[in-house]
Design a protein around this motif. Structure first.
Motif, mmCIF file in Angstrom:
data_model
loop_
_atom_site.group_PDB
_atom_site.id
_atom_site.type_symbol
_atom_site.label_atom_id
_atom_site.label_comp_id
_atom_site.label_asym_id
_atom_site.label_seq_id
_atom_site.Cartn_x
_atom_site.Cartn_y
_atom_site.Cartn_z
ATOM 1 N N PRO A 15 0.838 -1.214 0.000
ATOM 2 C CA PRO A 15 0.000 0.000 0.000
ATOM 3 C C PRO A 15 0.866 1.254 0.000
ATOM 4 C CG PRO A 15 0.037 -0.973 2.184
ATOM 5 C CD PRO A 15 0.742 -1.937 1.261
ATOM 6 N N GLY A 16 0.418 2.220 -0.759
ATOM 7 C CA GLY A 16 1.131 3.491 -0.796
ATOM 8 C C GLY A 16 2.329 3.532 -1.719
ATOM 9 N N LYS A 17 2.664 2.423 -2.363
ATOM 10 C CA LYS A 17 3.794 2.430 -3.293
ATOM 11 C C LYS A 17 3.421 3.280 -4.502
ATOM 12 C CE LYS A 17 6.482 -0.076 -0.877
ATOM 13 N NZ LYS A 17 7.593 0.565 -0.206
ATOM 14 N N ARG A 18 4.393 4.085 -4.941
ATOM 15 C CA ARG A 18 4.130 5.039 -6.021
ATOM 16 C C ARG A 18 4.881 4.661 -7.278
ATOM 17 N NH1 ARG A 18 4.636 10.920 -3.480
ATOM 18 N NH2 ARG A 18 4.054 11.424 -5.599
ATOM 19 N N ILE A 19 4.140 4.652 -8.372
ATOM 20 C CA ILE A 19 4.723 4.327 -9.674
ATOM 21 C C ILE A 19 4.572 5.539 -10.583
ATOM 22 C CG2 ILE A 19 4.570 2.840 -11.703
ATOM 23 C CD1 ILE A 19 3.689 0.599 -9.891
ATOM 24 N N LEU A 20 5.681 5.933 -11.187
ATOM 25 C CA LEU A 20 5.664 7.019 -12.157
ATOM 26 C C LEU A 20 5.456 6.395 -13.532
ATOM 27 C CD1 LEU A 20 5.944 10.026 -12.726
ATOM 28 C CD2 LEU A 20 8.419 9.690 -12.888
ATOM 29 N N VAL A 21 4.365 6.775 -14.183
ATOM 30 C CA VAL A 21 4.014 6.254 -15.507
ATOM 31 C C VAL A 21 4.417 7.304 -16.542
ATOM 32 C CG1 VAL A 21 2.131 5.496 -17.015
ATOM 33 C CG2 VAL A 21 2.084 4.928 -14.561
ATOM 34 N N ALA A 22 5.295 6.931 -17.460
ATOM 35 C CA ALA A 22 5.705 7.818 -18.541
ATOM 36 C C ALA A 22 5.117 7.277 -19.839
ATOM 37 C CB ALA A 22 7.227 7.898 -18.623
ATOM 38 N N GLU A 23 4.099 7.958 -20.327
ATOM 39 C CA GLU A 23 3.373 7.502 -21.513
ATOM 40 C C GLU A 23 2.787 8.708 -22.221
ATOM 41 O OE1 GLU A 23 2.047 5.884 -24.423
ATOM 42 O OE2 GLU A 23 2.412 4.179 -23.078
ATOM 43 N N ASP A 24 3.078 8.847 -23.518
ATOM 44 C CA ASP A 24 2.576 9.997 -24.275
ATOM 45 C C ASP A 24 1.171 9.784 -24.830
ATOM 46 O OD1 ASP A 24 3.757 8.066 -26.019
ATOM 47 O OD2 ASP A 24 3.815 9.549 -27.622
ATOM 48 N N ASN A 25 0.726 8.545 -24.913
ATOM 49 C CA ASN A 25 -0.600 8.243 -25.435
ATOM 50 C C ASN A 25 -1.609 8.242 -24.286
ATOM 51 O OD1 ASN A 25 -2.831 6.157 -25.970
ATOM 52 N ND2 ASN A 25 -2.009 6.530 -28.027
ATOM 53 N N ASP A 26 -2.613 9.132 -24.373
ATOM 54 C CA ASP A 26 -3.583 9.281 -23.287
ATOM 55 C C ASP A 26 -4.316 7.982 -22.958
ATOM 56 O OD1 ASP A 26 -2.950 11.963 -22.921
ATOM 57 O OD2 ASP A 26 -4.550 12.665 -24.257
ATOM 58 N N LEU A 27 -4.758 7.263 -23.985
ATOM 59 C CA LEU A 27 -5.506 6.032 -23.745
ATOM 60 C C LEU A 27 -4.629 4.988 -23.057
ATOM 61 C CD1 LEU A 27 -8.081 4.368 -23.983
ATOM 62 C CD2 LEU A 27 -7.341 3.709 -26.290
ATOM 63 N N ASN A 28 -3.417 4.800 -23.556
ATOM 64 C CA ASN A 28 -2.507 3.833 -22.937
ATOM 65 C C ASN A 28 -2.195 4.214 -21.494
ATOM 66 O OD1 ASN A 28 -2.382 2.335 -25.282
ATOM 67 N ND2 ASN A 28 -0.430 3.190 -25.951
ATOM 68 N N ALA A 29 -2.019 5.509 -21.241
ATOM 69 C CA ALA A 29 -1.745 5.975 -19.882
ATOM 70 C C ALA A 29 -2.930 5.696 -18.969
ATOM 71 C CB ALA A 29 -1.417 7.467 -19.890
ATOM 72 N N GLU A 30 -4.134 5.979 -19.453
ATOM 73 C CA GLU A 30 -5.339 5.731 -18.639
ATOM 74 C C GLU A 30 -5.478 4.249 -18.297
ATOM 75 O OE1 GLU A 30 -9.001 7.418 -20.170
ATOM 76 O OE2 GLU A 30 -7.904 9.193 -20.858
ATOM 77 N N ILE A 31 -5.214 3.395 -19.268
ATOM 78 C CA ILE A 31 -5.311 1.950 -19.040
ATOM 79 C C ILE A 31 -4.280 1.508 -17.996
ATOM 80 C CG2 ILE A 31 -4.939 -0.322 -20.088
ATOM 81 C CD1 ILE A 31 -6.142 0.930 -22.700
ATOM 82 N N ALA A 32 -3.041 1.923 -18.178
ATOM 83 C CA ALA A 32 -1.980 1.536 -17.236
ATOM 84 C C ALA A 32 -2.288 2.038 -15.829
ATOM 85 C CB ALA A 32 -0.629 2.071 -17.711
ATOM 86 N N GLU A 33 -2.706 3.298 -15.720
ATOM 87 C CA GLU A 33 -3.009 3.856 -14.402
ATOM 88 C C GLU A 33 -4.193 3.141 -13.758
ATOM 89 O OE1 GLU A 33 -1.615 8.402 -14.176
ATOM 90 O OE2 GLU A 33 -3.132 8.033 -15.726
#
Length: 161
Positions: A15-33
């Motif tokens: 719990p509370g672990k933070r992941i930085l997502v680097a993605e230029d495609n909005d849809l791919n970023a939303e899915i990953a997040e």
């Protein structure tokens, strides 16, 4: 379905672990997040490699527990970003997962040569992604715990000259 539930339960051990997502495609970023947040992880997003480096270097050490990044990014690709992060002593310990639609052996070896801890081809299986994240976070915790317990200084062994 049972495996997906087990993976989510494993991720909830962090719990509370933070992941930085680097993605230029909005849809791919939303899915990953959405996948990461459903697994109990906190996410932040940047849209390219330069933003990622800036975010990591401006935040206090230990802010991010992992970086999840697409290889094909504007301004700085995943390989260059991975090399930059892994060559900086302040953040080289952060596990780095590269995601890509390029699943060639050249792409895979390029990722590992750049210092990536994992390489996952798109489209990715949710269970594989969450299991890999769990494994990398667990390894990181074990290394930290090992380091904390291994650093023991006996004052009798210190020589002052």
């Amino acid at each position: 379905m049972r495996e997906r539930k087990l993976c989510q339960e494993k991720a909830l051990l962090f719990p509370g672990k933070r992941i930085l997502v680097a993605e230029d495609n909005d849809l791919n970023a939303e899915i990953a997040e959405a996948i990461l947040e459903r697994a109990g992880l906190k996410t932040e997003r940047v849209e390219d490699g330069i933003q990622c480096v800036n975010r990591i270097t401006k935040m206090p050490a230990g802010t991010y527990d992992m970086i999840l990044m697409d290889i094909q990014m504007p301004r700085m690709d995943g390989y260059a970003l991975c090399r930059a992060i892994k060559s900086d002593a302040q953040c080289s310990h952060i596990p780095f997962v590269l995601l890509t639609a390029k699943n060639s052996s050249e792409s895979r070896s390029g990722a590992y040569d750049a210092g990536a801890d994992s390489f996952i081809a798109k489209p990715f299986d949710i269970d594989v992604l969450t299991s890999r994240i769990h494994q990398l976070l667990e390894q990181k915790l074990k290394r930290q715990d090992s380091f904390i317990h291994e650093v023991k200084i006996d004052p009798k062994e210190i020589t002052i000259s």
